[in-house]
Design a protein around this motif. Structure first.
Motif, mmCIF file in Angstrom:
data_model
loop_
_atom_site.group_PDB
_atom_site.id
_atom_site.type_symbol
_atom_site.label_atom_id
_atom_site.label_comp_id
_atom_site.label_asym_id
_atom_site.label_seq_id
_atom_site.Cartn_x
_atom_site.Cartn_y
_atom_site.Cartn_z
ATOM 1 N N VAL A 164 -6.888 12.316 -2.207
ATOM 2 C CA VAL A 164 -7.568 11.604 -1.121
ATOM 3 C C VAL A 164 -8.406 10.452 -1.653
ATOM 4 O O VAL A 164 -8.366 9.332 -1.128
ATOM 5 N N ALA A 165 -9.183 10.695 -2.705
ATOM 6 C CA ALA A 165 -10.079 9.657 -3.233
ATOM 7 C C ALA A 165 -9.296 8.437 -3.715
ATOM 8 O O ALA A 165 -9.686 7.290 -3.444
ATOM 9 N N GLU A 166 -8.179 8.668 -4.405
ATOM 10 C CA GLU A 166 -7.375 7.554 -4.906
ATOM 11 C C GLU A 166 -6.726 6.787 -3.759
ATOM 12 O O GLU A 166 -6.710 5.549 -3.751
ATOM 13 N N CYS A 167 -6.187 7.524 -2.780
ATOM 14 C CA CYS A 167 -5.591 6.867 -1.612
ATOM 15 C C CYS A 167 -6.648 6.063 -0.865
ATOM 16 O O CYS A 167 -6.379 4.950 -0.395
ATOM 17 N N ALA A 168 -7.851 6.636 -0.732
ATOM 18 C CA ALA A 168 -8.931 5.948 -0.028
ATOM 19 C C ALA A 168 -9.324 4.667 -0.754
ATOM 20 O O ALA A 168 -9.579 3.632 -0.115
ATOM 21 N N LYS A 169 -9.352 4.715 -2.071
ATOM 22 C CA LYS A 169 -9.701 3.526 -2.863
ATOM 23 C C LYS A 169 -8.689 2.400 -2.617
ATOM 24 O O LYS A 169 -9.066 1.240 -2.381
ATOM 25 N N LEU A 170 -7.420 2.735 -2.663
ATOM 26 C CA LEU A 170 -6.369 1.740 -2.428
ATOM 27 C C LEU A 170 -6.405 1.243 -0.986
ATOM 28 O O LEU A 170 -6.208 0.057 -0.718
ATOM 29 N N LEU A 171 -6.652 2.159 -0.057
ATOM 30 C CA LEU A 171 -6.713 1.814 1.363
ATOM 31 C C LEU A 171 -7.847 0.843 1.656
ATOM 32 O O LEU A 171 -7.643 -0.192 2.315
ATOM 33 N N VAL A 172 -9.035 1.154 1.177
ATOM 34 C CA VAL A 172 -10.199 0.292 1.438
ATOM 35 C C VAL A 172 -9.982 -1.084 0.817
ATOM 36 O O VAL A 172 -10.307 -2.115 1.432
ATOM 37 N N ALA A 173 -9.414 -1.127 -0.379
ATOM 38 C CA ALA A 173 -9.144 -2.416 -1.025
ATOM 39 C C ALA A 173 -8.131 -3.224 -0.217
ATOM 40 O O ALA A 173 -8.267 -4.446 -0.057
ATOM 41 N N THR A 174 -7.113 -2.561 0.305
ATOM 42 C CA THR A 174 -6.094 -3.241 1.113
ATOM 43 C C THR A 174 -6.690 -3.823 2.386
ATOM 44 O O THR A 174 -6.427 -4.977 2.743
ATOM 45 N N CYS A 175 -7.507 -3.026 3.084
ATOM 46 C CA CYS A 175 -8.113 -3.507 4.329
ATOM 47 C C CYS A 175 -9.096 -4.645 4.072
ATOM 48 O O CYS A 175 -9.183 -5.596 4.863
ATOM 49 N N LEU B 84 0.844 -1.197 0.000
ATOM 50 C CA LEU B 84 0.000 0.000 0.000
ATOM 51 C C LEU B 84 0.882 1.251 0.000
ATOM 52 O O LEU B 84 0.595 2.218 -0.712
ATOM 53 N N ARG B 85 1.945 1.244 0.791
ATOM 54 C CA ARG B 85 2.891 2.360 0.804
ATOM 55 C C ARG B 85 3.509 2.556 -0.582
ATOM 56 O O ARG B 85 3.637 3.681 -1.073
ATOM 57 N N ASP B 86 3.883 1.452 -1.224
ATOM 58 C CA ASP B 86 4.488 1.558 -2.540
ATOM 59 C C ASP B 86 3.509 2.128 -3.569
ATOM 60 O O ASP B 86 3.905 2.875 -4.471
ATOM 61 N N SER B 87 2.238 1.777 -3.436
ATOM 62 C CA SER B 87 1.218 2.258 -4.384
ATOM 63 C C SER B 87 0.911 3.735 -4.178
ATOM 64 O O SER B 87 0.732 4.484 -5.144
ATOM 65 N N THR B 88 0.831 4.158 -2.927
ATOM 66 C CA THR B 88 0.488 5.553 -2.629
ATOM 67 C C THR B 88 1.717 6.439 -2.511
ATOM 68 O O THR B 88 1.619 7.652 -2.655
ATOM 69 N N ARG B 89 2.859 5.814 -2.184
ATOM 70 C CA ARG B 89 4.132 6.505 -1.928
ATOM 71 C C ARG B 89 4.074 7.374 -0.677
ATOM 72 O O ARG B 89 4.977 8.150 -0.419
ATOM 73 N N GLU B 90 3.000 7.220 0.101
ATOM 74 C CA GLU B 90 2.851 7.987 1.333
ATOM 75 C C GLU B 90 3.005 7.066 2.546
ATOM 76 O O GLU B 90 3.002 5.840 2.414
#
Length: 250
Positions: free
Chosen positions: A229-240, A94-100
């Motif tokens: 925010v929307a893109e990070c949230a999408k990746l975050l929700v999918a990860t969880c 997830l860090r690698d995808s968002t870089r954050e």
């Protein structure tokens, strides 16, 4: 008796944190001063830690420094952590995808505690340490935990709370926080916009593993997060969601 025990534990931790802060061997006098404890008490603690193999002495000049034993003990403990061991690799992706910066946390009383922090890949990034506590009302992870409460439970919790202004952006009015939590719950994720650390935005959501509710956040500087925010949230929700399914089958 309980108070004495807690104070003793706190002072042992103060000793190790004094070494961490000073980054060098310390004399007994310097250690006592850095840890903020009486020299006689520090001597007793040092004697016990030395006898147990957690500190060693250097003769010229006469100073003290921790051995590797504490590192080995904590490493062995962390290796068997029921959450960290299983989720770190997924959170790194997830860090690698968002870089954050990606954070795993859990509610502990009236705060959220960081269990794992995987720092972002940018040179300018949000930095934190495992073991840090964050307020529930101002951090994205804290808001995510508040979002697990029913509305009446949230309102009941707030009745006893004075919401401190961590930054000028912190929501300190109960009505504003309730509205934020309820709207965020509909979206499936919770956002903090400079409310916990000035100029840092974060998005978080919860997941359940073995009947334990945890939260994961993605955090970074406002200038990068504001439009993302929307893109990070999408990746975050999918990860969880992936973690919940994966560990549910484990």
């Amino acid at each position: 008796m309980s108070g004495v025990t807690v104070t003793g534990v706190e002072r042992v931790l103060d000793v190790f944190e004094a070494f961490q802060a000073n980054e060098r061997p310390l004399s007994l006098t310097d250690l006592a001063e850095a840890a903020g404890i009486p020299k006689s008490t520090c001597h007793a603690i040092v004697s016990t830690l030395t006898a147990r193999g957690y500190l060693y002495t250097l003769n010229r000049p006469r100073t003290l420094y921790p051995t590797k034993r504490m590192y080995d003990v904590t490493s062995d403990i962390l290796a068997k952590d029921p959450f960290i061991e299983h989720v770190t690799q997924v959170l790194e992706r997830l860090r690698d995808s968002t870089r954050e910066t990606v954070i795993l946390g859990k509610r502990l009383g009236e705060s959220a505690i960081y269990l794992q922090v995987i720092e972002g890949l940018h040179s300018i990034r949000y930095s934190a340490k495992p073991g840090e506590f964050k307020p529930l009302h101002s951090s994205s992870i804290g808001k995510a935990f508040l979002g697990t409460l029913k509305e009446r439970e949230l309102r009941a919790w707030l009745e006893d709370q004075q919401l401190a202004a961590i930054t000028p952006e912190t929501k300190t009015e109960h009505a504003a926080l309730i509205q934020d939590i309820l709207e965020s719950r509909k979206n499936g994720y919770f956002v903090t916009r400079g409310e916990n650390v000035y100029d840092v935005w974060a998005v978080a959501t919860t997941l359940t593993i073995n009947n334990e509710t945890l939260a994961v956040a993605v955090a970074g500087p406002k200038h990068r997060m504001e439009g993302n925010v929307a893109e990070c949230a999408k990746l975050l929700v999918a990860t969880c969601s992936f973690l919940s399914r994966q560990l549910g089958r484990a």
